[in-house]
Design an enzyme around this catalytic site. Sequence first.
Site, PDB file in Angstrom:
ATOM      1  N   ALA A 173       0.822  -1.215   0.000  1.00 49.83           N
ATOM      2  CA  ALA A 173       0.000   0.000   0.000  1.00 49.83           C
ATOM      3  C   ALA A 173       0.850   1.256   0.000  1.00 49.83           C
ATOM      4  CB  ALA A 173      -0.939  -0.004   1.207  1.00 49.83           C
ATOM      5  N   LYS A 174       1.870   1.295   0.828  1.00 47.04           N
ATOM      6  CA  LYS A 174       2.731   2.476   0.907  1.00 47.04           C
ATOM      7  C   LYS A 174       3.439   2.722  -0.417  1.00 47.04           C
ATOM      8  CE  LYS A 174       5.347   5.768   2.608  1.00 47.04           C
ATOM      9  NZ  LYS A 174       4.842   7.150   2.707  1.00 47.04           N
TER      10      LYS A 174
END
Length: 303
Positions: A173-174
């Site tokens: 996600a990051k």
Amino acid sequence: MTTTSRVAWVGLGKLGLPMAARIVGAGHVVQGFDLSAQRMGLAEAVGIRAYADLASAIEGCTLVFVSIPDDKALLGLTLDSGDLIEKMAPGSVLIETSTVSIEASARVAAAANKRGVAYLRSPVSGNPVAAESGTLSAMVSGPRDALEQAIPVMQSFTKAQYWLGEDEQARFAKLAINLMIAVSAGMMGEALAMARKGNIGWDAMLELMADSAVGSPMVKYKALPLKERDFTSTFSAAQMAKDLDLILGCAHGAGVPVPLAAQMREAYASLIGTGYGEDDYIATVHHTERLSGLAALQSAPRG
């Protein structure tokens, strides 16, 4: 005050220090450690108890937060010379807030599991200003019960904590979010160069962009320093290049084509190669201007 009254923070850099300071401000005791004596002095000035060695810094702390720059630092701290995981008590929680690779994170997870330490991958979205105001967003994966234990402390420096799964989901996600930021920076550079070629006033175009359908929080946030032609780094071009390397590795490993990431990596390589690696990542603006034959603006023209 929550049931957790004492926590450790390892890595007191540009993001780590203001996050740890927020925890102090929320009424907790924070035991801090950093390899830099200067950062340790700054930590003491905001009420963090600085310790000269890692083992002492984490002693008696159920929650141990980490904020470091890259894979090498993470592996060195947790598995190699730092040996952080072996120094942690079984049953404690390691919360790692940095942007690192899937592979490095997985190695730490395996070691933590063997030690009986709960490992939360918790990279944050935001910059030092957001850290100071407590408005970072945390992307979290790992044991859900460990997150519930950590949330009362994490709420002091984050506005939201998104639990995404039990494994490496937060890392994916990051990197996905940072891909969008890098491409947005490239898009802004090209759009602003086009606007200058079309004789649109600098301030007028920035205001239009911020108020348009693509006026994301990032665009709005960057509009103010761009009005002043201020490229002082909150997150540097060199740091973005490092993240793009992680993005490319992650995407290729997962079988995802990312041509925009590859293009932006080359753009940041050009910035670094021409001496602008320590400028803010939004230096894509002056990079595209140079490629377009536009003279550098010393101050924002009005129009």
